[in-house]
Design a protein around this motif. Structure first.
Motif, PDB file in Angstrom:
ATOM      1  N   VAL A   5      -0.026   4.338 -15.383  1.00 19.85           N
ATOM      2  CA  VAL A   5       0.995   3.345 -15.061  1.00 19.85           C
ATOM      3  C   VAL A   5       2.329   4.049 -14.935  1.00 19.85           C
ATOM      4  N   GLU A   6       2.904   3.991 -13.725  1.00 19.67           N
ATOM      5  CA  GLU A   6       4.207   4.612 -13.486  1.00 19.67           C
ATOM      6  C   GLU A   6       5.316   3.589 -13.717  1.00 19.67           C
ATOM      7  N   SER A   7       6.480   4.099 -14.042  1.00 20.00           N
ATOM      8  CA  SER A   7       7.671   3.275 -14.158  1.00 20.00           C
ATOM      9  C   SER A   7       8.893   4.147 -13.932  1.00 20.00           C
ATOM     10  N   GLY A   8      10.036   3.488 -13.730  1.00 23.94           N
ATOM     11  CA  GLY A   8      11.291   4.221 -13.635  1.00 23.94           C
ATOM     12  C   GLY A   8      11.866   4.347 -12.243  1.00 23.94           C
ATOM     13  N   GLY A   9      11.157   3.860 -11.244  1.00 23.75           N
ATOM     14  CA  GLY A   9      11.699   3.928  -9.898  1.00 23.75           C
ATOM     15  C   GLY A   9      12.871   2.986  -9.716  1.00 23.75           C
ATOM     16  N   GLY A  10      13.536   3.111  -8.579  1.00 20.60           N
ATOM     17  CA  GLY A  10      14.665   2.229  -8.306  1.00 20.60           C
ATOM     18  C   GLY A  10      15.509   2.744  -7.165  1.00 20.60           C
ATOM     19  N   LEU A  11      16.689   2.165  -7.051  1.00 21.93           N
ATOM     20  CA  LEU A  11      17.651   2.526  -6.010  1.00 21.93           C
ATOM     21  C   LEU A  11      18.764   3.354  -6.635  1.00 21.93           C
ATOM     22  N   VAL A  12      19.075   4.478  -6.016  1.00 19.46           N
ATOM     23  CA  VAL A  12      20.116   5.361  -6.527  1.00 19.46           C
ATOM     24  C   VAL A  12      20.872   5.965  -5.352  1.00 19.46           C
ATOM     25  N   GLN A  13      22.122   6.278  -5.571  1.00 18.04           N
ATOM     26  CA  GLN A  13      22.909   6.929  -4.528  1.00 18.04           C
ATOM     27  C   GLN A  13      22.578   8.411  -4.455  1.00 18.04           C
ATOM     28  N   ALA A  14      22.807   8.975  -3.297  1.00 15.56           N
ATOM     29  CA  ALA A  14      22.607  10.407  -3.129  1.00 15.56           C
ATOM     30  C   ALA A  14      23.420  11.165  -4.172  1.00 15.56           C
ATOM     31  N   GLY A  15      22.799  12.184  -4.744  1.00 12.67           N
ATOM     32  CA  GLY A  15      23.433  12.950  -5.796  1.00 12.67           C
ATOM     33  C   GLY A  15      23.134  12.440  -7.187  1.00 12.67           C
ATOM     34  N   LEU A 104      -3.649  21.798  -6.960  1.00 19.57           N
ATOM     35  CA  LEU A 104      -2.455  21.070  -6.545  1.00 19.57           C
ATOM     36  C   LEU A 104      -2.751  20.225  -5.306  1.00 19.57           C
ATOM     37  N   ARG A 105      -3.992  20.274  -4.856  1.00 19.48           N
ATOM     38  CA  ARG A 105      -4.382  19.544  -3.660  1.00 19.48           C
ATOM     39  C   ARG A 105      -4.589  18.062  -3.990  1.00 19.48           C
ATOM     40  N   GLU A 106      -4.042  17.220  -3.169  1.00 20.66           N
ATOM     41  CA  GLU A 106      -4.183  15.779  -3.382  1.00 20.66           C
ATOM     42  C   GLU A 106      -5.643  15.376  -3.494  1.00 20.66           C
ATOM     43  N   SER A 107      -6.482  15.983  -2.680  1.00 24.61           N
ATOM     44  CA  SER A 107      -7.899  15.618  -2.658  1.00 24.61           C
ATOM     45  C   SER A 107      -8.603  15.944  -3.961  1.00 24.61           C
ATOM     46  N   GLY A 108      -7.993  16.802  -4.770  1.00 27.32           N
ATOM     47  CA  GLY A 108      -8.622  17.192  -6.019  1.00 27.32           C
ATOM     48  C   GLY A 108      -8.299  16.283  -7.190  1.00 27.32           C
ATOM     49  N   TYR A 109      -7.434  15.308  -6.976  1.00 26.01           N
ATOM     50  CA  TYR A 109      -7.022  14.416  -8.053  1.00 26.01           C
ATOM     51  C   TYR A 109      -7.917  13.189  -8.082  1.00 26.01           C
ATOM     52  N   ASP A 110      -8.305  12.843  -9.314  1.00 21.62           N
ATOM     53  CA  ASP A 110      -9.346  11.833  -9.488  1.00 21.62           C
ATOM     54  C   ASP A 110      -8.809  10.426  -9.703  1.00 21.62           C
ATOM     55  N   TYR A 111      -7.743  10.317 -10.447  1.00 18.85           N
ATOM     56  CA  TYR A 111      -7.206   9.014 -10.812  1.00 18.85           C
ATOM     57  C   TYR A 111      -5.743   8.932 -10.421  1.00 18.85           C
ATOM     58  N   TRP A 112      -5.355   7.749  -9.954  1.00 18.71           N
ATOM     59  CA  TRP A 112      -4.005   7.550  -9.418  1.00 18.71           C
ATOM     60  C   TRP A 112      -3.370   6.297 -10.004  1.00 18.71           C
ATOM     61  N   GLY A 113      -2.068   6.362 -10.180  1.00 18.42           N
ATOM     62  CA  GLY A 113      -1.322   5.177 -10.557  1.00 18.42           C
ATOM     63  C   GLY A 113      -1.041   4.328  -9.332  1.00 18.42           C
ATOM     64  N   GLN A 114      -0.356   3.214  -9.569  1.00 18.32           N
ATOM     65  CA  GLN A 114      -0.102   2.267  -8.493  1.00 18.32           C
ATOM     66  C   GLN A 114       1.112   2.647  -7.652  1.00 18.32           C
ATOM     67  N   GLY A 115       1.904   3.574  -8.151  1.00 18.89           N
ATOM     68  CA  GLY A 115       3.078   4.025  -7.419  1.00 18.89           C
ATOM     69  C   GLY A 115       4.334   3.293  -7.829  1.00 18.89           C
ATOM     70  N   THR A 116       5.463   3.976  -7.699  1.00 21.92           N
ATOM     71  CA  THR A 116       6.761   3.372  -7.979  1.00 21.92           C
ATOM     72  C   THR A 116       7.728   3.809  -6.880  1.00 21.92           C
ATOM     73  N   GLN A 117       8.510   2.860  -6.382  1.00 21.13           N
ATOM     74  CA  GLN A 117       9.397   3.125  -5.251  1.00 21.13           C
ATOM     75  C   GLN A 117      10.684   3.792  -5.724  1.00 21.13           C
ATOM     76  N   VAL A 118      11.048   4.853  -5.044  1.00 19.94           N
ATOM     77  CA  VAL A 118      12.337   5.504  -5.242  1.00 19.94           C
ATOM     78  C   VAL A 118      13.078   5.461  -3.908  1.00 19.94           C
ATOM     79  N   THR A 119      14.262   4.890  -3.927  1.00 19.16           N
ATOM     80  CA  THR A 119      15.079   4.794  -2.731  1.00 19.16           C
ATOM     81  C   THR A 119      16.428   5.448  -2.994  1.00 19.16           C
ATOM     82  N   VAL A 120      16.780   6.422  -2.155  1.00 18.68           N
ATOM     83  CA  VAL A 120      18.041   7.141  -2.307  1.00 18.68           C
ATOM     84  C   VAL A 120      18.920   6.790  -1.115  1.00 18.68           C
ATOM     85  N   SER A 121      20.046   6.171  -1.400  1.00 13.26           N
ATOM     86  CA  SER A 121      20.951   5.766  -0.332  1.00 13.26           C
ATOM     87  C   SER A 121      21.985   6.860  -0.069  1.00 13.26           C
ATOM     88  N   SER A 122      22.395   6.952   1.191  1.00 11.77           N
ATOM     89  CA  SER A 122      23.359   8.002   1.564  1.00 11.77           C
ATOM     90  C   SER A 122      24.787   7.519   1.400  1.00 11.77           C
TER      91      SER A 122
END
Length: 122
Positions: A5-15, A104-122
């Motif tokens: 379970v991922e968490s912590g994503g969000g909207l942040v300004q560049a830098g 480090l290959r994506e194909s070698g990973y067995d289990y995945w979280g649902q993902g969390t969105q990170v958006t960086v505004s300019s």
């Protein structure tokens, strides 16, 4: 199986900075590495960072080396991705994943979280 379970994503300004967390549960005794991947809109999912479940070896994509730091808390079965100096091109859905192999290959990973969105505004 391993649940992530991922968490912590969000909207942040560049830098700016964000820290993502990935909490693992289930049959974690078989985990050898945990990794972070990201998928930008219209693009393939790509490797970002990874580390072994034991020991201190860490691995980074060239695009994030020096800006992102992967770390873990074994007591909490949690892996973190500290992201500094964020750029608009870091905008993506970030996924954590586990593997029982040294890869480090994506194909070698067995289990995945649902993902969390990170958006960086300019």
């Amino acid at each position: 199986q391993v649940q992530l379970v991922e968490s912590g994503g969000g909207l942040v300004q560049a830098g700016g900075s964000l820290t993502l967390s990935c909490a693992a549960s289930g049959r974690t005794f078989g985990v050898y590495m945990m990794g972070w991947f990201r998928q930008a809109p219209g693009k393939e999912r790509k490797f970002v960072a990874a580390m072994r479940w034991t020991g201190n070896s860490t691995y980074y994509a060239d695009s994030v080396r020096g800006r992102f730091t992967i770390s873990r808390d074994n007591a909490k079965n949690t892996v973190y991705l500290q992201m500094n100096s964020l750029k608009p091109e870091d905008t993506a859905v970030y996924y954590c994943a586990t593997t029982s192999k040294a890869t480090l290959r994506e194909s070698g990973y067995d289990y995945w979280g649902q993902g969390t969105q990170v958006t960086v505004s300019s």
